[in-house]
Write an enzyme that holds these catalytic residues in place. Structure first.
Site, mmCIF file in Angstrom:
data_model
loop_
_atom_site.group_PDB
_atom_site.id
_atom_site.type_symbol
_atom_site.label_atom_id
_atom_site.label_comp_id
_atom_site.label_asym_id
_atom_site.label_seq_id
_atom_site.Cartn_x
_atom_site.Cartn_y
_atom_site.Cartn_z
ATOM 1 C CB CYS A 157 -6.417 37.713 2.509
ATOM 2 S SG CYS A 157 -5.982 39.292 2.489
ATOM 3 C CG HIS A 192 -2.642 33.173 5.263
ATOM 4 N ND1 HIS A 192 -3.515 33.262 3.995
ATOM 5 C CD2 HIS A 192 -2.627 34.548 5.667
ATOM 6 C CE1 HIS A 192 -3.758 34.319 3.863
ATOM 7 N NE2 HIS A 192 -3.251 35.184 4.890
ATOM 8 C CE LYS A 203 -0.457 34.118 0.987
ATOM 9 N NZ LYS A 203 -1.100 32.781 1.228
ATOM 10 C CG HIS A 213 -1.130 37.961 0.423
ATOM 11 N ND1 HIS A 213 -2.057 36.962 0.334
ATOM 12 C CD2 HIS A 213 -1.659 38.401 1.697
ATOM 13 C CE1 HIS A 213 -3.310 36.805 1.160
ATOM 14 N NE2 HIS A 213 -2.975 37.930 2.050
ATOM 15 C CG PHE A 228 -5.203 32.663 8.753
ATOM 16 C CD1 PHE A 228 -5.983 31.502 8.972
ATOM 17 C CD2 PHE A 228 -3.685 32.438 9.021
ATOM 18 C CE1 PHE A 228 -5.499 30.454 9.357
ATOM 19 C CE2 PHE A 228 -3.290 31.037 9.289
ATOM 20 C CZ PHE A 228 -4.223 29.972 9.435
ATOM 21 C CG PHE A 242 -6.886 42.845 7.361
ATOM 22 C CD1 PHE A 242 -5.834 42.608 8.088
ATOM 23 C CD2 PHE A 242 -6.610 43.842 6.406
ATOM 24 C CE1 PHE A 242 -4.660 43.089 8.108
ATOM 25 C CE2 PHE A 242 -5.156 44.479 6.280
ATOM 26 C CZ PHE A 242 -4.266 44.035 7.134
#
Lengths: 93, 411
Positions: free
Chosen positions: B165, B304, B333, B338, B395, B397
């Site tokens: 992401c 984010h 969002k 997202h 940000f 994973f």
């Protein structure tokens, strides 16, 4: 399945997959030069024809010699004529 | 030697709400929401799982020549349509695009998940002979980048940083660096992604997907920073900007939308899934340092904030430590879900239009900030504001963070 049905089934692959105007699908047209397919399209032409005729074509040497759309029509006309089982299967479709 | 200045001269977007930048901002200001029920996912996921999918007009899609379109799954298609808008706005000629001094950095999380699933499905059925010659090109990790490059006739650098992401913001960052280094004059930069059952299932398994135990309507489920947030909602789309050296843009008389003045990316080095306020804080501080700014110089933070319990709290803590309650914070969002790898670029494109119209879009569905997200200047209702300097956060994973700093032009 009548010969004209076989030709229509082959042509349908060119219309649906390659968005070629049906009016351009003349037997004398060369598949690369006139119809504009490239090496990647030829793979997908085979995939489309496999789906239509329900047979595996990847290892078929005769198919690799084909130049014009008319050659392709002739290939399938002969294939169906020589394989009554295939003709019967197509009839049921 | 003075630092090369990098400006934005075009920006395109494909989203669940609109397929151009002005339309997107109008929808955002109108509190529209792209999130809806997904009956088409009912075989794979519980019926309460929602998403924000893109609907494309097939007549528009067919405007892309089949020669280019044939190798595009949805991720590449979204990116190419967004790139077409950006290039048209920027007025780049075919000569510039093909000069070798113009390249692209375009990313998605994992290529095209829907195309990968198509291939896997045929393989599992033992029908590998039916896999299209295009399937690799639709699926590959860099599918969005090379399809954009081909469709636009680029001849320069092609990059596709892959960081889930944070991907599209990293793409904008590396594109900015290519111009700073003098390697390219022009870069198309951004990202694209697809909302698919497989991706939603990943978040579901990790308890990161929004739950809907209160039977809220779909447009109220994605709730960034809110006390009642339960997780994220998958969205999809693409955002692409044209980055260009100021000298090049001025030289050809291009209209300049904004300037990119700083960029940083960091990793936490500690945890693959948990956001970390210290790592986020280091990334924002590094991006500000890159541009020679202090926190008090920032007029707006495009967060984010995906609506997850842990991620939003960590971002809020990082922002609180750096900015206190002095800087407006907004997340998109709640409107768009997202949009994964595309989120940084889509939201940056929206911010460009906020700059142009002097308004900050309020965070949809933020009715009361969670106690762990408090202490910030949360923008809840749309707020008129003159924005000179903004930051855009992404940000991901893997513990990856990316932050871009931008300024209005002339600043």
């Amino acid at each position: 399945m009548l010969p004209e049905d076989i030709i229509a089934a082959v042509n349908a692959v060119f219309v649906e997959q390659f968005e070629i105007d049906p009016a351009d699908l003349q037997p004398e047209k060369e598949i690369f030069r006139d119809l504009g397919l490239d090496s990647l399209d030829i793979v997908d032409m085979m995939v489309g024809l496999q789906r239509t005729f329900g047979i595996s074509l990847r290892q078929n040497e005769e198919l690799r010699q084909i130049v014009t759309l008319g050659d392709l029509h002739a290939f399938f006309l002969k294939l169906v004529e020589e394989n009554p089982d295939l003709a019967a299967k197509l009839q049921k479709k | 030697m003075s630092k090369t200045r990098v400006v934005i001269t075009g920006a395109g977007v494909i989203s669940s709400l609109a397929h151009n930048r002005q339309g997107l901002l109008a929808a955002l200001l109108n509190r529209a929401c792209g999130v809806r029920a997904m009956p088409e996912w009912a075989d794979t996921l519980p019926p309460d799982v929602v998403a924000a999918p893109v609907t494309l007009d097939q007549d528009v899609v067919k405007q892309i020549d089949r020669r280019f379109r044939r190798s595009m799954g949805p991720a590449a298609l979204f990116a190419t349509l967004a790139a077409s808008q950006a290039v048209a706005e920027s007025g780049l000629s075919e000569d510039i695009l093909g000069s070798g001094r113009a390249g692209c950095a375009v990313s998605s999380t994992m290529g095209s998940p829907s195309s990968i699933m198509e291939s896997c499905s045929l393989l599992l059925q033992g029908r590998q002979d039916y896999i299209s010659a295009q399937q690799f090109f639709k699926s590959a990790a860099h599918t969005a980048a090379f399809n954009v490059a081909n469709a636009m006739g680029l001849r320069g650098v092609l990059l596709s940083p892959c960081s889930a992401c944070a991907s599209s913001l990293q793409a904008i960052g590396v594109a900015y660096e290519q111009i700073l280094l003098g390697r390219q004059d022009v870069m198309l930069a951004g990202g694209s992604d697809e909302a698919t059952p497989a991706v939603a299932l990943t978040f579901q398994q990790l308890f990161a997907q929004a739950e809907n135990k209160n039977n809220r309507p779909p447009d109220q489920i994605s709730r960034p920073f809110d006390v009642a947030r339960t997780g994220l909602v998958c969205g999809e789309g693409a955002g692409i900007v044209v980055l260009e050296s100021l000298e090049h843009a001025v030289g050809r008389g291009a209209r300049i939308l904004a300037e990119v003045t700083g960029y940083a990316t960091t990793c936490s080095g500690e945890h693959i899934s948990q956001s970390d306020q210290r790592a986020i804080g280091r990334c924002i501080a590094a991006a500000l340092a890159d541009t020679g700014l202090r926190p008090e110089d920032v007029d707006m933070i495009s967060a984010h904030a995906t609506g997850t319990r842990q991620g939003d709290a960590e971002e809020a803590a990082a922002l609180r430590n750096l900015f206190g309650a002095n800087t407006p914070v907004s997340s998109l969002k709640g409107h768009l879900g997202h949009t994964l790898a595309a989120s940084g670029a889509i939201e940056l494109v929206a911010v460009l239009e906020m700059l142009a119209q002097n308004i900050i879009v309020g965070t949809k569905n933020l009715t009361a900030a969670g106690p762990d997200c408090a202490g910030l200047d949360h923008v809840q209702a749309n707020r008129p504001a003159r924005i000179n300097t903004f930051i855009k956060n992404s940000f991901a994973f893997g513990g990856v963070n990316a932050v871009v700093v931008g300024k209005s032009f002339p600043g």
